[in-house]
Motif scaffolding. Sequence first.
Motif, mmCIF file in Angstrom:
data_model
loop_
_atom_site.group_PDB
_atom_site.id
_atom_site.type_symbol
_atom_site.label_atom_id
_atom_site.label_comp_id
_atom_site.label_asym_id
_atom_site.label_seq_id
_atom_site.Cartn_x
_atom_site.Cartn_y
_atom_site.Cartn_z
ATOM 1 N N PRO A 1 -16.110 -7.035 -3.130
ATOM 2 C CA PRO A 1 -15.220 -7.766 -4.036
ATOM 3 C C PRO A 1 -14.257 -6.806 -4.733
ATOM 4 C CG PRO A 1 -17.387 -7.508 -5.019
ATOM 5 C CD PRO A 1 -17.477 -6.944 -3.631
ATOM 6 N N ASN A 2 -13.011 -7.236 -4.886
ATOM 7 C CA ASN A 2 -11.974 -6.453 -5.550
ATOM 8 C C ASN A 2 -11.215 -7.370 -6.483
ATOM 9 O OD1 ASN A 2 -11.687 -3.672 -4.012
ATOM 10 N ND2 ASN A 2 -12.194 -5.230 -2.496
ATOM 11 N N LYS A 3 -10.514 -6.792 -7.456
ATOM 12 C CA LYS A 3 -9.688 -7.599 -8.353
ATOM 13 C C LYS A 3 -8.586 -8.266 -7.537
ATOM 14 C CE LYS A 3 -10.787 -5.205 -12.491
ATOM 15 N NZ LYS A 3 -10.418 -4.952 -13.844
ATOM 16 N N GLY A 4 -8.160 -9.439 -7.981
ATOM 17 C CA GLY A 4 -7.200 -10.244 -7.229
ATOM 18 C C GLY A 4 -5.874 -9.567 -6.959
ATOM 19 N N HIS A 5 -5.439 -8.646 -7.808
ATOM 20 C CA HIS A 5 -4.154 -7.987 -7.613
ATOM 21 C C HIS A 5 -4.285 -6.629 -6.915
ATOM 22 C CE1 HIS A 5 -5.693 -6.411 -11.395
ATOM 23 N NE2 HIS A 5 -5.035 -5.310 -11.099
ATOM 24 N N ALA A 6 -5.496 -6.256 -6.506
ATOM 25 C CA ALA A 6 -5.717 -4.959 -5.858
ATOM 26 C C ALA A 6 -4.980 -4.898 -4.531
ATOM 27 C CB ALA A 6 -7.209 -4.724 -5.643
ATOM 28 N N GLU B 1 -7.718 -0.138 -11.865
ATOM 29 C CA GLU B 1 -7.784 -1.086 -10.756
ATOM 30 C C GLU B 1 -6.910 -0.659 -9.579
ATOM 31 O OE1 GLU B 1 -4.682 -2.830 -13.634
ATOM 32 O OE2 GLU B 1 -6.528 -1.713 -13.797
ATOM 33 N N PHE B 2 -6.030 0.321 -9.811
ATOM 34 C CA PHE B 2 -5.160 0.825 -8.750
ATOM 35 C C PHE B 2 -5.763 2.090 -8.154
ATOM 36 C CE2 PHE B 2 -2.098 -1.748 -11.100
ATOM 37 C CZ PHE B 2 -1.501 -2.432 -10.055
ATOM 38 N N VAL B 3 -6.187 1.981 -6.887
ATOM 39 C CA VAL B 3 -6.714 3.105 -6.129
ATOM 40 C C VAL B 3 -5.898 3.179 -4.847
ATOM 41 C CG1 VAL B 3 -8.732 4.102 -5.006
ATOM 42 C CG2 VAL B 3 -9.023 2.749 -7.091
ATOM 43 N N PHE B 4 -5.298 4.335 -4.593
ATOM 44 C CA PHE B 4 -4.404 4.500 -3.452
ATOM 45 C C PHE B 4 -5.041 5.424 -2.421
ATOM 46 C CE2 PHE B 4 -1.852 3.850 -7.272
ATOM 47 C CZ PHE B 4 -1.041 2.803 -6.885
ATOM 48 N N ASP C 1 4.730 6.614 1.228
ATOM 49 C CA ASP C 1 3.573 6.026 1.916
ATOM 50 C C ASP C 1 2.567 5.545 0.879
ATOM 51 O OD1 ASP C 1 4.630 7.003 4.410
ATOM 52 O OD2 ASP C 1 3.768 8.954 3.925
ATOM 53 N N ILE C 2 2.424 6.338 -0.184
ATOM 54 C CA ILE C 2 1.605 5.963 -1.327
ATOM 55 C C ILE C 2 2.592 5.422 -2.353
ATOM 56 C CG2 ILE C 2 -0.040 6.740 -3.066
ATOM 57 C CD1 ILE C 2 -0.613 9.146 -1.185
ATOM 58 N N ASN C 3 2.795 4.116 -2.317
ATOM 59 C CA ASN C 3 3.818 3.474 -3.148
ATOM 60 C C ASN C 3 3.231 3.121 -4.504
ATOM 61 O OD1 ASN C 3 5.707 1.799 -4.362
ATOM 62 N ND2 ASN C 3 6.294 0.844 -2.434
ATOM 63 N N VAL C 4 3.661 3.836 -5.531
ATOM 64 C CA VAL C 4 3.125 3.642 -6.876
ATOM 65 C C VAL C 4 3.984 2.714 -7.722
ATOM 66 C CG1 VAL C 4 1.885 5.838 -6.884
ATOM 67 C CG2 VAL C 4 4.248 5.742 -7.711
ATOM 68 N N SER C 5 4.943 2.040 -7.120
ATOM 69 C CA SER C 5 5.842 1.173 -7.892
ATOM 70 C C SER C 5 5.126 0.041 -8.636
ATOM 71 C CB SER C 5 6.977 0.628 -7.018
ATOM 72 O OG SER C 5 6.471 -0.080 -5.934
ATOM 73 N N PRO C 6 3.935 -0.441 -8.227
ATOM 74 C CA PRO C 6 3.266 -1.476 -9.026
ATOM 75 C C PRO C 6 2.737 -0.982 -10.380
ATOM 76 C CG PRO C 6 2.415 -1.489 -6.781
ATOM 77 C CD PRO C 6 3.265 -0.277 -6.932
ATOM 78 N N LEU C 7 2.670 0.321 -10.592
ATOM 79 C CA LEU C 7 2.147 0.847 -11.848
ATOM 80 C C LEU C 7 3.119 0.612 -12.994
ATOM 81 C CD1 LEU C 7 0.691 4.239 -10.586
ATOM 82 C CD2 LEU C 7 -0.539 2.116 -11.051
ATOM 83 N N ASN D 1 4.415 10.763 -16.421
ATOM 84 C CA ASN D 1 3.433 10.567 -17.497
ATOM 85 C C ASN D 1 2.267 9.684 -17.036
ATOM 86 O OD1 ASN D 1 4.611 8.081 -17.404
ATOM 87 N ND2 ASN D 1 5.384 8.091 -19.493
ATOM 88 N N THR D 2 2.004 9.678 -15.735
ATOM 89 C CA THR D 2 0.898 8.899 -15.170
ATOM 90 C C THR D 2 -0.093 9.848 -14.518
ATOM 91 O OG1 THR D 2 2.399 7.044 -14.769
ATOM 92 C CG2 THR D 2 0.295 7.020 -13.606
ATOM 93 N N SER D 3 -1.368 9.704 -14.868
ATOM 94 C CA SER D 3 -2.402 10.596 -14.331
ATOM 95 C C SER D 3 -3.314 9.864 -13.355
ATOM 96 C CB SER D 3 -3.242 11.179 -15.470
ATOM 97 O OG SER D 3 -2.445 12.019 -16.279
ATOM 98 N N PHE D 4 -3.773 10.621 -12.366
ATOM 99 C CA PHE D 4 -4.638 10.102 -11.307
ATOM 100 C C PHE D 4 -5.833 11.022 -11.160
ATOM 101 C CE2 PHE D 4 -0.293 8.989 -10.344
ATOM 102 C CZ PHE D 4 -0.359 7.674 -9.941
ATOM 103 N N LEU D 5 -6.933 10.458 -10.697
ATOM 104 C CA LEU D 5 -8.111 11.240 -10.331
ATOM 105 C C LEU D 5 -8.118 11.342 -8.810
ATOM 106 C CD1 LEU D 5 -10.747 12.622 -11.215
ATOM 107 C CD2 LEU D 5 -11.866 10.414 -10.919
#
Length: 164
Positions: free
Chosen positions: A14-19, A77-80, A93-99, A155-159
Amino acid sequence: MSEEAKYCPHCDAPNKGHALYCSECMAGLMTFDSPLEELAENKEPAVDARENKAEVPVILPDMSEPLASLKCISQPEFVFPVRDNSLLGRQGDINVSPLERSIYISREHARFRFREGKWLLDHLSRNSHTYVNGIEVPGGSPQVICDGDKITLGNTSFLFREEK
């Protein structure tokens, strides 16, 4: 108001609906109807593919290549998914525009490479900065990155998580 779960077609997690990607197996969750799917089901395509003069190649990812992921810290909720030679940015290829704060990330901000068993991060942006664990990555000097590193673009951080 509760959001409806979206189930992965590959692992049924199961994933969140907007994932956009499965949080378990990193498979894409976006679905769409295409003439190829309709032809496979012996249906008449909704759009005649012959009218389109440009042929679009179908490229399937090589699942044997190394895989990693980027999890947005401010919007978990955003994992690329990350693969060798992946371009990260608003048009990558890793489109971060939804952030929410993607405006501070360049269209082509950075590139991930996998060489000799190590992940490298190349900073490409002329306008925004890239940091690994708080240390700026200069353009033209690829930085080795490891599982658990914090990567900051604008100004956006990722793990960064390396799949094992």
